[in-house]
Design a protein around this motif. Structure first.
Motif, PDB file in Angstrom:
ATOM      1  N   THR A   1       2.746  -0.595  -6.052  1.00 45.49           N
ATOM      2  CA  THR A   1       2.240   0.622  -4.663  1.00 45.49           C
ATOM      3  C   THR A   1       1.039   1.229  -6.181  1.00 45.49           C
ATOM      4  O   THR A   1       1.012   0.662  -7.584  1.00 45.49           O
ATOM      5  N   SER A   2       0.269   2.123  -5.482  1.00 45.21           N
ATOM      6  CA  SER A   2      -0.895   2.577  -5.896  1.00 45.21           C
ATOM      7  C   SER A   2      -1.463   3.850  -5.664  1.00 45.21           C
ATOM      8  O   SER A   2      -0.418   4.584  -4.447  1.00 45.21           O
ATOM      9  N   ARG A   3      -2.531   4.619  -5.916  1.00 42.16           N
ATOM     10  CA  ARG A   3      -1.661   6.621  -5.357  1.00 42.16           C
ATOM     11  C   ARG A   3      -3.461   6.804  -5.467  1.00 42.16           C
ATOM     12  O   ARG A   3      -4.110   6.252  -6.850  1.00 42.16           O
ATOM     13  N   TRP A   4      -3.884   7.319  -4.759  1.00 40.54           N
ATOM     14  CA  TRP A   4      -5.245   7.664  -4.915  1.00 40.54           C
ATOM     15  C   TRP A   4      -5.342   9.681  -4.873  1.00 40.54           C
ATOM     16  O   TRP A   4      -4.630  10.206  -3.506  1.00 40.54           O
ATOM     17  N   GLU A   5      -5.879  10.599  -5.611  1.00 38.46           N
ATOM     18  CA  GLU A   5      -5.744  11.987  -5.883  1.00 38.46           C
ATOM     19  C   GLU A   5      -7.068  12.748  -6.010  1.00 38.46           C
ATOM     20  O   GLU A   5      -7.685  11.858  -6.799  1.00 38.46           O
TER      21      GLU A   5
ATOM     22  N   VAL B   1      -6.932  -1.774  -8.147  1.00 39.91           N
ATOM     23  CA  VAL B   1      -7.109  -1.791  -6.795  1.00 39.91           C
ATOM     24  C   VAL B   1      -9.179  -2.239  -6.548  1.00 39.91           C
ATOM     25  O   VAL B   1      -9.431  -2.819  -5.906  1.00 39.91           O
TER      26      VAL B   1
END
Lengths: 386, 386
Positions: A357-361, A327
């Motif tokens: 779907t995606s993710r940021w930690e 992204v």
């Protein structure tokens, strides 16, 4: 069912050096902002921004045999006609292969045309058994290019822009395929062809043309045999034409899919080229065709091997983090996406490249030596795979 | 444990009109790209890009009483000292309120300094009971500003840039709070103060200063009483100072958080102002303080009411789609984020504004009249809530 249409700014692709967008040519058409309202009562009309607006796309109920003008489609030997035939056959064969491997889900098709000339076919498969999101789009558009845009697209032309609009033609296929299983890689490919004719008031000027494109792999985990197979397939396609192609286009790919603020690449690369016109036109058409034909053999065998591997929540979370990087690249750097967003291309077609779907930690760092670390290392330090 | 540090480009904030980034001032410090390697064997050093690099942030083991120079912190009556005190107290009180409401999770703190002057405190709470991701950052930085940057930051100054560097001071607090429950809204706030001194060779020139900031709400579902309470709290803070503030800053907020390619706003707004210097400096310091003090009473009561509401997978999926819009706004439009990414601010601090998880579905359109449709309608057509 009534739609409220809002024309949003749509303008000219100033340079054909943009790419990698899923909607290959976000040219001259506006997106339709509709909420599927059944009534318009108590609803303030959506803002209409006509700045730079040039042309609106119009949904079509069925796809035409060709998007070319009658006069051109008759002469099926032109590069334009042969390129359209190639990308539409590729769209069909890739979609068939995806549906067959997915084993149930079907692509949804949206056909559109633009009054100025041409149109496109968007196909999206969402929430399948194997792929969470798969988009395969073609477009074939043409018309008149404002003098300024011609100059921008063709900087090598004389410094004065032509005084009258320039006829142009642009066609391309673009696709992003995001599987569900974290061991099954995402793949993107895009092949495109661009032409301008002599300006009407300078009939002696030469026709300009360019080819561009590429195919690249974005896994969350490295299976060395998979990455080697993928790159070897690209190399074999290249080697049929010129031994310099693979090393040159492999490096170009590593350079293009660079996430500067992370100092890492989106994935493990493949090939990428742009603005190619310093080879024979027939050779480059054959080369683009060979590359497009290599998509299925490069990718599907990998998916077949990985789609049913068992995985944990941690594997999935890492895939999601890498999707976040996807992204970031597409929204911040990808020239086609950023250009399309700025100029009002069909948003749903442009952003179908984003994962479901995606993710940021915050401050996530894989443990050294872990499989996650190995992937990140290869994204930071591109490797030679073949 | 050895870290491989890669200095990445870091440059000057050309104008203090950027904002809304979580790391308030991505000035003069580079991010540290470390993979936490225990050995450096068989590892190609990461690319070092020193272009525009100006200064590196240095992790600190504990936070100082003040980031100001000794000489300045002694005179605690300066605007600088009082602004730093205010944002640090706000950071403490907001973090305490978040931890208390979350009921278990604790903020992780990263303190950093920059050799050129100043530093910051980043605090992140991740995967709590109530919030999936909450970041509250302060920074206080100062030093010498290149002449060109001064001119860019201060276009109203004489057209010739000063021939020597300009002393500057920048301080701010910035926060994004993303809850888990789809009925509990995301909130963002940011307050900042900027000063330049007279250039060394033009001691008579006046000191320049600006205030900026805002607080805005991004729900996935509208509870009208919540949105009214939120806006009423902002209006009450504004009305203590000037009756024109709320209408002016409410509209500024709607205009700023605009996702152009969607023709919709990120959320339901609040207040936003920038480059304010046409009021008394004391008044604007008091106003910024009042706004910062309004964050907890504006937000926490809403969270208390909504954090435990039962929800379905569909509610969660819609929240995730709206989180996707949040990502689109922040990566494509937010001036602080895009500037920070381009110039090598501390990436993890800048991107802590992104939600833990987000989602993009192709061509999703909520059904007319549904709760999802009502939210989208209010993002497309901003409403007056008080």
């Amino acid at each position: 069912m009534t739609s409220i249409l809002s024309s949003s700014p749509s303008t000219f692709l100033p340079s054909f050096t943009s790419h990698s967008y899923l909607h290959p040519k976000p040219l001259f058409h506006s997106h339709h902002h509709h909420l599927n309202l059944t009534t318009q009562q108590h609803f303030t009309p959506l803002r209409v921004n006509s700045t730079l607006s040039m042309d609106k796309e119009i949904p079509q109920s069925q796809r035409p045999l060709t998007f070319l003008k009658q006069s051109e489609s008759d002469s099926s030997s032109t590069i334009r006609a042969r390129f359209e035939k190639m990308i539409r056959e590729t769209q069909d064969s890739v979609c068939n292969a995806i549906e067959s491997t997915d084993g149930g889900a079907k692509f949804k098709e949206d056909v559109w045309s633009r009054p100025g000339g041409g149109g496109g076919i968007s196909r999206v498969l969402q929430n399948g058994a194997v792929w969470e999101k798969a988009g395969v789009n073609v477009s074939v558009v043409y018309g008149l290019m404002p003098p300024d845009a011609y100059r921008a697209a063709n900087p090598s032309s004389s410094s004065s822009s032509p005084p009258s609009p320039v006829p142009f033609f642009a066609a391309g296929i673009s696709s992003v395929l995001h599987p569900k299983n974290p061991f099954a890689p995402t793949m993107h490919f895009n092949y495109r062809y661009f032409e301008t004719d002599a300006p009407k008031d300078a009939p002696g000027a030469p026709r300009q043309w360019w080819f561009g494109g590429g195919t690249d792999l974005t896994p969350a985990y490295i299976f060395e045999e998979d990455v080697k197979h993928f790159h070897q397939t690209q190399k074999s396609a290249c080697d049929k034409f010129d031994p310099s192609f693979y090393p040159r286009f492999k490096k170009w790919c590593d350079d293009y899919f660079y996430i500067k603020h992370r100092d890492e690449r989106r994935g493990l690369g493949g090939i990428f080229f742009d603005d190619l016109n310093d080879y024979d036109q027939e050779l480059l058409l054959s080369f683009s065709t060979e590359c497009a034909n290599s998509v299925i053999p490069a990718y599907i065998p990998i998916i077949e091997k990985r789609k049913d591997l068992p995985f944990t929540d941690e594997h999935k979370a890492w895939q999601q983090l890498r999707r976040g990087r996807y992204v970031e690249f597409n929204l911040v750097y990808d020239r086609g996406t950023t250009f399309g967003l700025k100029t009002g291309g069909r948003i749903e077609s442009i952003l179908v490249s984003l994962p479901l779907t995606s993710r940021w930690e915050y401050d996530h760092k894989p443990e050294e030596g872990s499989e996650e670390w190995k992937l990140l290392d290869a994204c930071i330090n591109p490797k030679e795979w073949v």
